[in-house]
Design a protein around this motif. Structure first.
Motif, PDB file in Angstrom:
ATOM      1  N   HIS A  61      11.125   1.175 -10.010  1.00  0.00           N
ATOM      2  CA  HIS A  61      10.511  -0.031  -9.445  1.00  0.00           C
ATOM      3  C   HIS A  61      10.300   0.206  -7.958  1.00  0.00           C
ATOM      4  O   HIS A  61      11.252   0.401  -7.206  1.00  0.00           O
ATOM      5  CB  HIS A  61      11.412  -1.241  -9.679  1.00  0.00           C
ATOM      6  CG  HIS A  61      10.880  -2.503  -9.102  1.00  0.00           C
ATOM      7  ND1 HIS A  61       9.807  -3.151  -9.644  1.00  0.00           N
ATOM      8  CD2 HIS A  61      11.247  -3.215  -8.026  1.00  0.00           C
ATOM      9  CE1 HIS A  61       9.546  -4.221  -8.914  1.00  0.00           C
ATOM     10  NE2 HIS A  61      10.419  -4.279  -7.921  1.00  0.00           N
ATOM     11  N   MET A  62       9.042   0.178  -7.522  1.00  0.00           N
ATOM     12  CA  MET A  62       8.730   0.490  -6.130  1.00  0.00           C
ATOM     13  C   MET A  62       8.633  -0.772  -5.267  1.00  0.00           C
ATOM     14  O   MET A  62       9.221  -0.833  -4.207  1.00  0.00           O
ATOM     15  CB  MET A  62       7.420   1.266  -6.035  1.00  0.00           C
ATOM     16  CG  MET A  62       7.431   2.533  -6.845  1.00  0.00           C
ATOM     17  SD  MET A  62       8.812   3.558  -6.431  1.00  0.00           S
ATOM     18  CE  MET A  62       7.993   5.035  -6.020  1.00  0.00           C
ATOM     19  N   TYR A  63       7.851  -1.753  -5.727  1.00  0.00           N
ATOM     20  CA  TYR A  63       7.634  -2.964  -4.932  1.00  0.00           C
ATOM     21  C   TYR A  63       7.020  -4.007  -5.841  1.00  0.00           C
ATOM     22  O   TYR A  63       6.098  -3.691  -6.591  1.00  0.00           O
ATOM     23  CB  TYR A  63       6.691  -2.656  -3.763  1.00  0.00           C
ATOM     24  CG  TYR A  63       6.558  -3.768  -2.756  1.00  0.00           C
ATOM     25  CD1 TYR A  63       7.524  -3.959  -1.789  1.00  0.00           C
ATOM     26  CD2 TYR A  63       5.474  -4.625  -2.777  1.00  0.00           C
ATOM     27  CE1 TYR A  63       7.413  -4.970  -0.862  1.00  0.00           C
ATOM     28  CE2 TYR A  63       5.346  -5.634  -1.852  1.00  0.00           C
ATOM     29  CZ  TYR A  63       6.311  -5.801  -0.889  1.00  0.00           C
ATOM     30  OH  TYR A  63       6.200  -6.812   0.031  1.00  0.00           O
ATOM     31  N   GLU A  64       7.509  -5.222  -5.801  1.00  0.00           N
ATOM     32  CA  GLU A  64       7.033  -6.339  -6.600  1.00  0.00           C
ATOM     33  C   GLU A  64       6.510  -5.888  -7.965  1.00  0.00           C
ATOM     34  O   GLU A  64       7.275  -5.608  -8.846  1.00  0.00           O
ATOM     35  CB  GLU A  64       5.990  -7.143  -5.834  1.00  0.00           C
ATOM     36  CG  GLU A  64       6.584  -7.896  -4.672  1.00  0.00           C
ATOM     37  CD  GLU A  64       5.552  -8.666  -3.871  1.00  0.00           C
ATOM     38  OE1 GLU A  64       4.351  -8.499  -4.102  1.00  0.00           O
ATOM     39  OE2 GLU A  64       5.977  -9.429  -2.997  1.00  0.00           O
ATOM     40  N   ASN A  65       5.200  -5.783  -8.155  1.00  0.00           N
ATOM     41  CA  ASN A  65       4.639  -5.423  -9.465  1.00  0.00           C
ATOM     42  C   ASN A  65       4.269  -3.952  -9.551  1.00  0.00           C
ATOM     43  O   ASN A  65       3.531  -3.561 -10.448  1.00  0.00           O
ATOM     44  CB  ASN A  65       3.413  -6.283  -9.765  1.00  0.00           C
ATOM     45  CG  ASN A  65       3.756  -7.738  -9.893  1.00  0.00           C
ATOM     46  OD1 ASN A  65       4.859  -8.074 -10.332  1.00  0.00           O
ATOM     47  ND2 ASN A  65       2.863  -8.609  -9.508  1.00  0.00           N
ATOM     48  N   GLU A  91       0.826  -1.211   0.000  1.00  0.00           N
ATOM     49  CA  GLU A  91       0.000   0.000   0.000  1.00  0.00           C
ATOM     50  C   GLU A  91       0.856   1.256   0.000  1.00  0.00           C
ATOM     51  O   GLU A  91       0.564   2.220  -0.711  1.00  0.00           O
ATOM     52  CB  GLU A  91      -0.945  -0.009   1.202  1.00  0.00           C
ATOM     53  CG  GLU A  91      -2.060  -1.020   1.090  1.00  0.00           C
ATOM     54  CD  GLU A  91      -2.883  -1.151   2.361  1.00  0.00           C
ATOM     55  OE1 GLU A  91      -2.580  -0.454   3.364  1.00  0.00           O
ATOM     56  OE2 GLU A  91      -3.833  -1.953   2.355  1.00  0.00           O
ATOM     57  N   ARG A  92       1.927   1.261   0.814  1.00  0.00           N
ATOM     58  CA  ARG A  92       2.824   2.418   0.844  1.00  0.00           C
ATOM     59  C   ARG A  92       3.506   2.616  -0.511  1.00  0.00           C
ATOM     60  O   ARG A  92       3.651   3.743  -0.983  1.00  0.00           O
ATOM     61  CB  ARG A  92       3.874   2.258   1.940  1.00  0.00           C
ATOM     62  CG  ARG A  92       3.364   2.595   3.324  1.00  0.00           C
ATOM     63  CD  ARG A  92       4.513   2.761   4.311  1.00  0.00           C
ATOM     64  NE  ARG A  92       5.331   1.579   4.446  1.00  0.00           N
ATOM     65  CZ  ARG A  92       5.136   0.620   5.340  1.00  0.00           C
ATOM     66  NH1 ARG A  92       4.140   0.696   6.182  1.00  0.00           N
ATOM     67  NH2 ARG A  92       5.940  -0.417   5.386  1.00  0.00           N
ATOM     68  N   ALA A  93       3.927   1.510  -1.126  1.00  0.00           N
ATOM     69  CA  ALA A  93       4.595   1.593  -2.425  1.00  0.00           C
ATOM     70  C   ALA A  93       3.632   2.117  -3.488  1.00  0.00           C
ATOM     71  O   ALA A  93       4.020   2.928  -4.334  1.00  0.00           O
ATOM     72  CB  ALA A  93       5.131   0.227  -2.830  1.00  0.00           C
ATOM     73  N   LYS A  94       2.384   1.684  -3.447  1.00  0.00           N
ATOM     74  CA  LYS A  94       1.388   2.154  -4.425  1.00  0.00           C
ATOM     75  C   LYS A  94       1.135   3.644  -4.245  1.00  0.00           C
ATOM     76  O   LYS A  94       1.064   4.385  -5.229  1.00  0.00           O
ATOM     77  CB  LYS A  94       0.091   1.367  -4.286  1.00  0.00           C
ATOM     78  CG  LYS A  94      -0.953   1.769  -5.308  1.00  0.00           C
ATOM     79  CD  LYS A  94      -2.007   0.717  -5.444  1.00  0.00           C
ATOM     80  CE  LYS A  94      -3.071   1.062  -6.451  1.00  0.00           C
ATOM     81  NZ  LYS A  94      -2.582   1.552  -7.722  1.00  0.00           N
TER      82      LYS A  94
END
Length: 148
Positions: free
Chosen positions: A132-136, A63-66
């Motif tokens: 690239h923030m997190y996984e996908n 959620e933070r990455a999004k």
């Protein structure tokens, strides 16, 4: 015999998993070497709590990455570089320079290794860059290269 693995065991499973092994293998090999503990109600409950906590932590990170990706996607980062005639740069703009400009202009910290360039930036102008923030989760933002 059911055991909770404390460490990864080849052929059995990964740490934190509950596996069914023969009584002798569990009692004479896994437990004495500290690779596993007998799976009773207490250890099963502790494993469930640990797994739930890990799931919650991953969800929070996603959620933070999004949220950060949505914020960064709206930005245009200005990077100054020495340029010659026809707008050609002396060298190229690096991911380290982009990360530093993000930190300086918007107080957003993104690791330089997470910023991906399709090709080196060697020309004055506006270029779209991916972080690239997190996984996908990726953020695409614009980098404006300004000649000094």
């Amino acid at each position: 015999m059911k055991v909770l693995l404390k460490k990864d065991v080849a052929g059995q499973g990964k740490a934190g998993e509950i596996v069914n092994v023969s009584d002798g293998y569990g009692r004479n090999y896994l437990i004495p070497r500290g690779l596993a503990v007998a799976a009773d109600a207490e250890t099963l409950n502790a494993a469930r709590i640990r797994r739930d906590a890990e799931t919650h932590r991953v969800k929070q990170q996603r959620e933070r990455a999004k949220a950060l990706a949505d914020e960064v996607s709206k930005l245009t980062v200005k990077v100054r570089a020495k340029a010659g005639e026809n707008g050609r740069l002396f060298g190229s703009v690096t991911t380290q320079e982009i990360a530093a400009a993000l930190k300086e202009q918007y107080d957003i910290t993104i690791d330089k290794r997470k910023i991906r360039l399709d090709e080196p930036i060697r020309q004055v102008g506006v270029v779209t860059v991916t972080a690239h923030m997190y996984e996908n989760e990726n953020a695409r933002f614009k980098v404006e290269v300004i000649a000094e």
